[in-house]
Design an enzyme around this catalytic site. Structure first.
Site, short mmCIF file in Angstrom:
data_model
loop_
_atom_site.label_atom_id
_atom_site.label_comp_id
_atom_site.label_asym_id
_atom_site.label_seq_id
_atom_site.Cartn_x
_atom_site.Cartn_y
_atom_site.Cartn_z
N ASP A 162 26.73 -16.85 12.98
CA ASP A 162 27.99 -16.93 13.72
C ASP A 162 27.72 -17.62 15.05
OD1 ASP A 162 30.89 -15.53 13.62
OD2 ASP A 162 30.19 -15.66 15.68
N ILE A 163 28.57 -18.60 15.41
CA ILE A 163 28.41 -19.32 16.67
C ILE A 163 28.80 -18.39 17.82
CG2 ILE A 163 29.13 -21.32 18.01
CD1 ILE A 163 29.75 -22.74 15.42
N GLU A 205 34.00 -19.77 12.47
CA GLU A 205 32.67 -20.19 12.91
C GLU A 205 31.57 -19.45 12.18
OE1 GLU A 205 33.95 -16.85 15.74
OE2 GLU A 205 34.84 -18.38 14.49
#
Length: 629
Positions: free
Chosen positions: A496-497, A539
């Site tokens: 996950d960003i 994301e």
């Protein structure tokens, strides 16, 4: 002066010629008939595949949207002060802090319209956005069932009301005290406006219909916005079968009503009582086929008329037997008309003499299809037009066994060497001791390209170029079954960003999209070709690593994390943007049945990594004692 010798026709010769003409005419009509039937089946198959793909994409998009909302609500479970909530109303400072927390979470999910906190007695005590007095989405009976069922973490309800903020779907999660007592609900309202926006993006044609319905077959959202065309309504029996699990993944059926045939695809949003229904009308997907069919019928009528005229002229030549000049004149007229008929049909036609298979005739459509002069084809064999001559030999053998082949797909080549896909029919006619092979060819290269493009769109995420969630789940479950069967290691990464919402808010969604594409490039370049990499939504990314132990998975995750941290995005103002990512890791266990088991553990590990500093990776097996504690 001698009279010209009159040519005499025997009864056997006349009969043979008549039979040949009839067989030839019937053969051509058969080819046209099979071509019409084949094009209809192909059009129906293409339409069925398209509506099924559209329903799958719609179901995946809505399911992903609800899952994003559920992840935000699950985070709120851990952050809401349940004892303080029980002592509501809070003082102004804590109430504003709580409302700010709800508002921050609401900004993470664009599909949600509001987030509410509901007390154990059903009252709405706090909400992210103040729309006035909010109506509780659950009545007393529903609230009692939720309170008495501690294992029911996630609950859905249908929002109904006159106000636009009271229509749609409510998604709720339980709040519990430390001793496990029911302490209320945290609820997100996903309004009909969001679902209507998603449905409006579908390309269903002028008469297409898309619905999101609840377990009572009532529409939550629909396209078009007014009452569906043709008084269409979904089949309640099929919807019941989806809800009770009889139909596991969905079904596409053909329905007739109000003089219109429809292809209808039913799919349930997994884990919820809601289903999507996508329908296309025959007035759309059969429009081009009907136009083409008209030309086929006209060509067939001309063909039959020409065959009858041939029989007539041969019969007249036998009866009258005037002289050779008259007979040649009549034959020339007949030949001209016959060639006009052959040259105008929209199918490439080749005639070859067996057993040598030398081409004896090719029509203009055939010359255009194979990019060769008509005269130049007469020195070739039929196999020279195939990409692989072995295909021609196999078709000859199959024709001898089945008395002809119809509408098979085969790779052929033009005289320039260019390969193309064709739909081919083949039959033979025997007259006396001579056998004529008739080959009808239609270029279907564009149709094959469209089929490939539809398949690519159904399995690929358009932004990142990686596999989409549905395709990843299919491949991952296959890989998991293989690893379980042969007792091989398997690992899963969930990435996950970090602070992705901040990137979008600060630099715009274009930069956010660049960040997603950058992560996709890092994953593709860092991981192996055998690893299955996908964008799961937003994301969030996932990577399945076959033949990988937990130690190797941690090393791979660390390489990915370092490469993401080292990546830079050039901004329009000349500066550069650096960002990081958090990674959760899970390994295959003996009792795992589906990839969802690994996804759940990797998700928990990712949650741990994000709440312990971000820009790090966490292995679930190492944090499991903490999770249990």
């Amino acid at each position: 002066m001698k009279r010209p010798r009159i040519m005499q026709w025997s009864a056997r010769q006349s009969a043979s010629i008549t039979v040949f003409a009839m067989l030839f005419g019937l053969g051509m009509i058969s080819i046209l008939g099979y071509q019409v039937n084949s094009s209809y089946r192909a059009q129906m198959a293409q339409a069925r595949s398209r509506v099924d793909n559209l329903s799958q994409m719609l179901e995946a998009q809505l399911r992903s949207a609800l899952r994003e909302v559920d992840l935000v609500l699950r985070d709120l479970e851990d952050r809401v002060d349940v004892p303080a909530l029980a002592r509501s109303p809070l003082d102004d400072t804590r109430a504003k802090a709580l409302q700010g927390l709800l508002l921050d979470k609401l900004t993470l999910v664009r599909q949600a319209d509001n987030i509410l906190l509901i007390a154990p007695d059903g009252r709405v005590v706090y909400q992210a956005l103040d729309f006035g007095t909010a109506q509780p989405p659950f009545d007393a009976a529903q609230l009692a069932r939720i309170r008495d069922d501690p294992y029911r973490e996630r609950v859905y309800a249908r929002l109904q009301g006159t106000d636009k903020h009271q229509q749609g779907i409510a998604l709720a999660r339980r709040l519990e005290t430390r001793d496990g007592q029911f302490a209320g609900l945290v609820v997100a309202n996903v309004t009909t406006a969001y679902f209507q926006q998603v449905l409006d993006t579908l390309d269903l044609g002028q008469h297409g219909i898309a619905l999101l319905v609840d377990e009572r077959s009532a529409a939550v959202a629909q396209r078009p916005g007014e009452r569906p065309a043709d008084d269409f309504s979904p089949d309640p029996q099929l919807l019941r079968q989806l809800n009770n699990g009889t139909l596991a993944t969905g079904i596409t059926v053909l329905e007739n009503g109000a003089g219109v045939t429809r292809l209808v695809s039913y799919r349930q949003l997994a884990g919820s009582p809601f289903s999507v229904v996508v329908s296309t009308s025959s007035r759309d997907y059969l429009a081009s086929w009907r136009n083409n069919n008209l030309y086929y019928l006209v060509g067939g009528s001309l063909l039959l008329a020409m065959a009858l005229m041939m029989i007539y002229f041969f019969w007249r030549s036998h009866r009258l037997a005037r002289n050779l000049q008259q007979k040649e004149s009549r034959l020339n007229v007949s030949e001209v008309r016959f060639r006009q008929m052959i040259e105008t049909i929209p199918v490439a036609l080749l005639l070859a003499r067996l057993p040598e298979c030398f081409i004896t005739y090719i029509n203009q459509q055939g010359a255009r299809t194979f990019d060769i002069p008509q005269a130049g084809a007469l020195s070739l064999r039929a196999a020279d037009f195939y990409l692989n001559s072995s295909d021609f030999r196999e078709q000859l053998l199959a024709m001898d066994q089945t008395q002809g082949i119809r509408n098979i797909e085969v790779r052929m080549r033009r005289w320039s060497g260019e390969a193309f896909w064709a739909s081919l029919s083949m039959s033979s006619v025997t007259v006396g001791e001579e056998i004529t092979l008739m080959i009808g060819v239609s270029d279907i290269t564009e149709r094959k390209r469209l089929e490939g493009e539809l398949k690519r769109r159904a399995t690929t995420d358009s932004l990142s170029g990686l596999s989409n969630r549905a395709h990843f789940m299919e491949l991952a479950n296959q890989e998991l079954a293989r690893a379980q069967r042969y007792a091989r290691p398997l690992a899963l990464l969930m990435l996950d960003i970090d602070y992705f919402k901040r990137i979008n808010d600060t630099h715009g969604h274009d930069v956010g999209d660049q960040a997603i594409r950058a992560v996709a490039q890092v994953l593709s370049a860092t991981l192996r070709d055998v690893d299955v990499v996908a964008r799961m939504g937003g994301e969030e990314f996932a990577a399945l690593l076959p033949e990988t132990t937990p130690e190797l998975a941690c090393a791979a995750a660390e390489r990915v994390r370092v490469n993401i941290e080292a990546h830079r995005i050039a901004l329009p103002n000349g500066s550069e943007l650096a960002f990081t990512g958090s990674i959760g890791i899970s390994a295959l266990r003996r009792d795992d049945q589906l990839i969802d088991d690994l996804l759940k553990r990797a998700d928990l590990a990712l949650y741990h990594a994000k709440h312990h500093g971000r820009n790090q990776s966490a292995l679930y097996d190492e944090i499991e004692p903490q999770q249990s504690a």
